[in-house]
Every structure is written in C-alpha cells, then in structure tokens.
Design an enzyme around this catalytic site. Structure first.
Site, short mmCIF file in Angstrom:
data_model
loop_
_atom_site.label_atom_id
_atom_site.label_comp_id
_atom_site.label_asym_id
_atom_site.label_seq_id
_atom_site.Cartn_x
_atom_site.Cartn_y
_atom_site.Cartn_z
N THR A 11 47.13 -15.40 120.42
CA THR A 11 48.05 -15.15 121.52
C THR A 11 49.51 -15.17 121.07
O THR A 11 49.92 -15.99 120.26
CB THR A 11 47.85 -16.13 122.70
N ASN A 13 51.63 -15.14 123.62
CA ASN A 13 52.19 -15.59 124.90
C ASN A 13 52.46 -17.10 124.81
O ASN A 13 51.55 -17.91 124.67
CB ASN A 13 51.15 -15.26 126.00
N ALA A 14 53.75 -17.46 124.85
CA ALA A 14 54.14 -18.86 124.63
C ALA A 14 53.53 -19.79 125.68
O ALA A 14 53.14 -20.92 125.36
CB ALA A 14 55.66 -18.97 124.64
N LYS A 16 50.66 -19.45 127.26
CA LYS A 16 49.25 -19.65 126.95
C LYS A 16 49.08 -20.53 125.72
O LYS A 16 48.24 -21.43 125.70
CB LYS A 16 48.57 -18.30 126.72
N ASP A 70 40.76 -14.28 126.84
CA ASP A 70 41.21 -13.29 127.80
C ASP A 70 40.84 -13.83 129.17
O ASP A 70 39.77 -14.40 129.36
CB ASP A 70 40.55 -11.94 127.54
N SER A 71 41.78 -13.68 130.11
CA SER A 71 41.56 -14.21 131.45
C SER A 71 41.83 -13.14 132.48
O SER A 71 42.58 -12.20 132.24
CB SER A 71 42.52 -15.37 131.72
N TYR A 157 49.77 -15.60 137.89
CA TYR A 157 49.48 -15.72 139.32
C TYR A 157 49.46 -17.18 139.79
O TYR A 157 48.98 -17.47 140.88
CB TYR A 157 48.14 -15.05 139.63
N ASP A 158 49.96 -18.10 138.95
CA ASP A 158 49.89 -19.53 139.29
C ASP A 158 50.53 -19.86 140.64
O ASP A 158 50.05 -20.74 141.35
CB ASP A 158 50.58 -20.37 138.21
N ARG A 185 40.98 -21.62 131.95
CA ARG A 185 41.31 -21.72 130.52
C ARG A 185 40.96 -23.12 130.01
O ARG A 185 40.41 -23.28 128.92
CB ARG A 185 42.79 -21.42 130.28
P1 IMP Z 1 45.33 -12.99 129.47
O1 IMP Z 1 44.25 -12.04 129.27
O2 IMP Z 1 44.88 -14.39 129.29
O3 IMP Z 1 46.56 -12.67 128.71
O4 IMP Z 1 45.71 -12.91 131.01
C1 IMP Z 1 45.90 -11.70 131.69
C2 IMP Z 1 46.77 -11.94 132.90
O5 IMP Z 1 46.09 -12.82 133.79
C3 IMP Z 1 48.10 -12.61 132.60
O6 IMP Z 1 49.10 -11.66 132.33
C4 IMP Z 1 48.39 -13.32 133.89
O7 IMP Z 1 48.97 -12.45 134.82
C5 IMP Z 1 47.02 -13.70 134.39
N1 IMP Z 1 46.69 -15.07 133.97
C6 IMP Z 1 45.99 -15.46 132.87
N2 IMP Z 1 45.88 -16.79 132.83
C7 IMP Z 1 46.53 -17.25 133.92
C8 IMP Z 1 46.77 -18.56 134.41
O8 IMP Z 1 46.39 -19.59 133.84
N3 IMP Z 1 47.47 -18.63 135.56
C9 IMP Z 1 47.92 -17.53 136.22
N4 IMP Z 1 47.74 -16.30 135.79
C10 IMP Z 1 47.04 -16.15 134.65
#
Ligand code: IMP
Length: 205
Positions: A11, A13-14, A16, A70-71, A157-158, A185
């Site tokens: 990642t 993303n700081a 994350k 990935d989230s 979206y927290d 996560r």
């Molecule tokens: P990623 O795949 O983990 O980078 O997440 C994709 C997107 O999901 C991010 O750009 C956020 O908009 C959202 N997201 C991921 N994790 C979180 C979280 O813990 N809280 C809120 N939004 C999240």
C-alpha cells in the site's frame, strides 16, 4: 537472526499503512514499498483479484514476500455498490469527500432513503511469496450508512459508516484502536497474522 517476519507492504496509502502496522503488531515488520515500483492498476473484478495483483507485483519486483489488501463497501439498497469501485465511486480522480457525497446522494434519491441503509465493509488481505504461493484471510464488518457525515478520524467512508457493534458513532468518531477492533481490515489482518504465525510454527521458524 531476528525472528521478526519482514513483509514488503504494497500500500502507498498512508492511512491504511498506519492501520495495518497497528493491527499486525510487533512480530511483523512492514517494509515500505520501494518507490521505483510504480502504481499497480487495480483492474480485477473482485477484492481478491485486486489484492493479489498488488501483492504479486511487489513480490516479483522485490523478490521478497509482499503483503496487500483490498477493501470495499457494499450498500444493500444500492445493489452492493460501490463494492470493488469504492475508491473510484464518484469518478477516476474522486476524493474521499466526493465519494461520500455521491453515496449520500444516491441513498437520498431512493424513495425510502435506502431504508435501513444496511451496509458492510469487506477486506481481503494476503501475503504473496516470490515463488507465487500465498496466505490469505478475509474480514467483514456490518453496519449502516448514516444520513450525514460525522467525525474527523480515519479516511474513505469512515464518516458515514456506523458499525453494528458500537454505540452509534461512525468509524470517524472512534479512536483508532476502537475502529481496528471491529473493522473489516482489523479482522482480516489479525486472521492473516494468525495464519502466518501458525505457518512459521509448523515450519519451525
Ligand atoms: P482499498 O482497496 O483498501 O484501497 O479501499 C478502496 C476504497 O474503499 C478506499 O479508497 C476507501 O474509499 C474505501 N475504504 C477502504 N477501507 C476503508 C476504511 O477502513 N474505512 C473507510 N473507507 C475505506
């Protein structure tokens, strides 16, 4: 020799990276992704595909085990959207704020405002080794989308996600450790750490 496990973090993303380091604790050391490894295009159809794309790219580029996740947020009344599109919901260069505004707008436009506004975050976390083998884990947290944004902490979206296992505060109103205790996560990475530790014990490492 240190018994600490060293993993290259995919990642960039700081927010994350900070959460992941806090969740994994001291037995696993995260090494930042080398700057010369460019961004990996997340064009997979599923969270697992995207997490794998990222971890594989880093493992191949560095010759070391890599960790990625990935989230996505799935909102029931929106048929599971934004899902795998969570980062780009309001467009390719969308900011977190743009995505939140779009989400609240889409729900408000529904006849009943999206009803109970049920939603869940899902996370897939995995480690890929240079030989291509992998260890993976998943996590989920259920909740609902608030009618307006609240709180300053966190990211994404927290500010609009209210976990069921809580007192009505959004993730952005929680202390970091409160969020990590129930977040998708947090669950995925704790499960992954457990599997890695079990694997090392079995291997005598
Ligand atoms: P990623 O795949 O983990 O980078 O997440 C994709 C997107 O999901 C991010 O750009 C956020 O908009 C959202 N997201 C991921 N994790 C979180 C979280 O813990 N809280 C809120 N939004 C999240």
């Amino acid at each position: 020799m240190s018994s600490e496990l060293e993993l290259v973090s995919a990642t960039a993303n700081a927010h994350k990276a900070k959460e992941i380091a806090a969740i994994l604790g001291e037995d696993i050391r995260l090494v930042p992704r080398p700057p010369e490894v460019g961004d990996v295009e997340e064009n997979g159809d599923t969270l697992l595909d995207n997490a794998r794309l990222k971890a594989r790219a880093i493992a191949e580029a560095t010759g070391r085990p890599a960790i990625a996740d990935d989230s996505g947020l799935e909102v029931e009344a929106l048929g599971g959207a934004p899902g795998v599109w969570s980062a780009r919901y309001a467009g390719e260069d969308a900011t977190y704020a743009d995505n939140v505004v779009k989400l609240l707008g889409e729900l408000a436009a529904l006849p009943d405002g999206g009803g109970a506004r049920r939603a869940a975050f899902h996370t897939v976390a995995l480690v890929v080794y240079p030989d291509g083998s992998e260890v993976r884990a998943e996590g989920t947290v259920a909740g609902h989308i608030s009618t307006s944004a609240r709180g300053e902490a966190g990211f994404g979206y927290d500010s609009v996600f209210v976990p069921d296992e809580g007192d009505g505060r959004t993730f952005a109103e929680l202390e970091p450790e409160e969020k990590n205790a129930v977040s998708a996560r947090g669950r995925a990475f704790r499960a992954l750490a457990g599997k890695l530790a079990a694997g090392r014990t079995a291997a005598g490492g």
